[in-house]
Design a protein around this motif. Sequence first.
Motif, PDB file in Angstrom:
ATOM      1  N   LYS A 186       0.841  -1.207   0.000  1.00 13.30           N
ATOM      2  CA  LYS A 186       0.000   0.000   0.000  1.00 13.30           C
ATOM      3  C   LYS A 186       0.877   1.259   0.000  1.00 13.30           C
ATOM      4  O   LYS A 186       0.612   2.211  -0.732  1.00 13.30           O
ATOM      5  CB  LYS A 186      -0.956   0.007   1.189  1.00 13.30           C
ATOM      6  N   ILE A 187       1.918   1.255   0.817  1.00 11.11           N
ATOM      7  CA  ILE A 187       2.830   2.404   0.868  1.00 11.11           C
ATOM      8  C   ILE A 187       3.501   2.603  -0.496  1.00 11.11           C
ATOM      9  O   ILE A 187       3.589   3.733  -1.001  1.00 11.11           O
ATOM     10  CB  ILE A 187       3.889   2.214   1.983  1.00 11.11           C
ATOM     11  N   LEU A 188       3.951   1.511  -1.095  1.00  7.63           N
ATOM     12  CA  LEU A 188       4.581   1.612  -2.415  1.00  7.63           C
ATOM     13  C   LEU A 188       3.586   2.105  -3.458  1.00  7.63           C
ATOM     14  O   LEU A 188       3.916   2.970  -4.276  1.00  7.63           O
ATOM     15  CB  LEU A 188       5.184   0.269  -2.818  1.00  7.63           C
ATOM     16  N   ASP A 189       2.364   1.573  -3.434  1.00  7.14           N
ATOM     17  CA  ASP A 189       1.326   2.015  -4.371  1.00  7.14           C
ATOM     18  C   ASP A 189       1.014   3.497  -4.189  1.00  7.14           C
ATOM     19  O   ASP A 189       0.899   4.243  -5.169  1.00  7.14           O
ATOM     20  CB  ASP A 189       0.045   1.199  -4.183  1.00  7.14           C
ATOM     21  N   ASP A 190       0.869   3.923  -2.938  1.00  4.85           N
ATOM     22  CA  ASP A 190       0.553   5.329  -2.645  1.00  4.85           C
ATOM     23  C   ASP A 190       1.632   6.276  -3.154  1.00  4.85           C
ATOM     24  O   ASP A 190       1.357   7.445  -3.429  1.00  4.85           O
ATOM     25  CB  ASP A 190       0.359   5.540  -1.135  1.00  4.85           C
ATOM     26  N   ASN A 191       2.869   5.759  -3.255  1.00  8.56           N
ATOM     27  CA  ASN A 191       3.982   6.578  -3.717  1.00  8.56           C
ATOM     28  C   ASN A 191       4.357   6.292  -5.175  1.00  8.56           C
ATOM     29  O   ASN A 191       5.416   6.718  -5.631  1.00  8.56           O
ATOM     30  CB  ASN A 191       5.189   6.377  -2.803  1.00  8.56           C
ATOM     31  N   ASP A 192       3.465   5.565  -5.864  1.00  5.21           N
ATOM     32  CA  ASP A 192       3.658   5.233  -7.281  1.00  5.21           C
ATOM     33  C   ASP A 192       5.018   4.574  -7.539  1.00  5.21           C
ATOM     34  O   ASP A 192       5.716   4.905  -8.497  1.00  5.21           O
ATOM     35  CB  ASP A 192       3.479   6.480  -8.148  1.00  5.21           C
ATOM     36  N   ILE A 193       5.378   3.646  -6.654  1.00  2.00           N
ATOM     37  CA  ILE A 193       6.629   2.899  -6.781  1.00  2.00           C
ATOM     38  C   ILE A 193       6.288   1.502  -7.298  1.00  2.00           C
ATOM     39  O   ILE A 193       5.461   0.800  -6.712  1.00  2.00           O
ATOM     40  CB  ILE A 193       7.365   2.809  -5.423  1.00  2.00           C
ATOM     41  N   THR A 249       6.175 -15.888   3.967  1.00  2.00           N
ATOM     42  CA  THR A 249       6.495 -14.473   3.800  1.00  2.00           C
ATOM     43  C   THR A 249       6.417 -14.112   2.327  1.00  2.00           C
ATOM     44  O   THR A 249       6.422 -14.983   1.459  1.00  2.00           O
ATOM     45  CB  THR A 249       7.906 -14.155   4.319  1.00  2.00           C
ATOM     46  N   ASP A 250       6.326 -12.836   2.066  1.00  2.00           N
ATOM     47  CA  ASP A 250       6.415 -12.307   0.710  1.00  2.00           C
ATOM     48  C   ASP A 250       7.735 -11.563   0.581  1.00  2.00           C
ATOM     49  O   ASP A 250       8.175 -10.878   1.524  1.00  2.00           O
ATOM     50  CB  ASP A 250       5.273 -11.325   0.422  1.00  2.00           C
ATOM     51  N   VAL A 251       8.374 -11.727  -0.558  1.00  2.00           N
ATOM     52  CA  VAL A 251       9.578 -10.971  -0.860  1.00  2.00           C
ATOM     53  C   VAL A 251       9.170  -9.893  -1.858  1.00  2.00           C
ATOM     54  O   VAL A 251       8.694 -10.198  -2.961  1.00  2.00           O
ATOM     55  CB  VAL A 251      10.676 -11.871  -1.447  1.00  2.00           C
ATOM     56  N   ILE A 252       9.319  -8.649  -1.453  1.00  2.00           N
ATOM     57  CA  ILE A 252       8.935  -7.506  -2.284  1.00  2.00           C
ATOM     58  C   ILE A 252      10.215  -6.833  -2.783  1.00  2.00           C
ATOM     59  O   ILE A 252      11.076  -6.486  -1.976  1.00  2.00           O
ATOM     60  CB  ILE A 252       8.083  -6.506  -1.476  1.00  2.00           C
ATOM     61  N   VAL A 253      10.316  -6.688  -4.090  1.00  2.00           N
ATOM     62  CA  VAL A 253      11.498  -6.040  -4.680  1.00  2.00           C
ATOM     63  C   VAL A 253      11.013  -4.806  -5.455  1.00  2.00           C
ATOM     64  O   VAL A 253      10.161  -4.906  -6.328  1.00  2.00           O
ATOM     65  CB  VAL A 253      12.249  -6.990  -5.622  1.00  2.00           C
ATOM     66  N   ALA A 254      11.572  -3.654  -5.094  1.00  2.00           N
ATOM     67  CA  ALA A 254      11.272  -2.401  -5.784  1.00  2.00           C
ATOM     68  C   ALA A 254      12.586  -1.811  -6.290  1.00  2.00           C
ATOM     69  O   ALA A 254      13.552  -1.735  -5.535  1.00  2.00           O
ATOM     70  CB  ALA A 254      10.570  -1.423  -4.849  1.00  2.00           C
TER      71      ALA A 254
END
Length: 140
Positions: free
Chosen positions: A53-60, A131-136
């Motif tokens: 959600k934080i990444l989406d809110d920041n268009d990442i 767990t989920d591994v999130i890569v940005a």
Amino acid sequence: MWDSLADGGSMVVMIESGESNLGRWRLKVLEALGVPEDKRMATCLRVSSDVMKILDDNDIHYSVTPTSPEDIDVTECFKEESESGELLLDFLIQTAYASLNPELRSVLLQYLDSPEFFTKANDRVAMTQYTDVIVAKKKI
């Protein structure tokens, strides 16, 4: 944290999935205890959907890969005066000495015993965790 990342750099976050039984159980317990989301976000009990959600809110832009599920035997948590059960319960909720508070222990065990979150077989209670591994990757 994102601002400190060099252009072209990657951020990797490995965090409990909000879809795993453990993640959903933690969220349900905190909801039952009346902990508002903004307060939960200030704890270690965040889940992958919070990060997304934080990444989406920041268009990442990011990708998510779930890890292999693992079963945790939580049977000891139901045994009265089991030190290993108390320690495991504290670990599951990520709060030291939570199992020593009778009211809190009651809420934790109420949901721990729910088939919505856990399975029973051969006199054992198990919970699936992953767990989920999130890569940005930060654009250049």
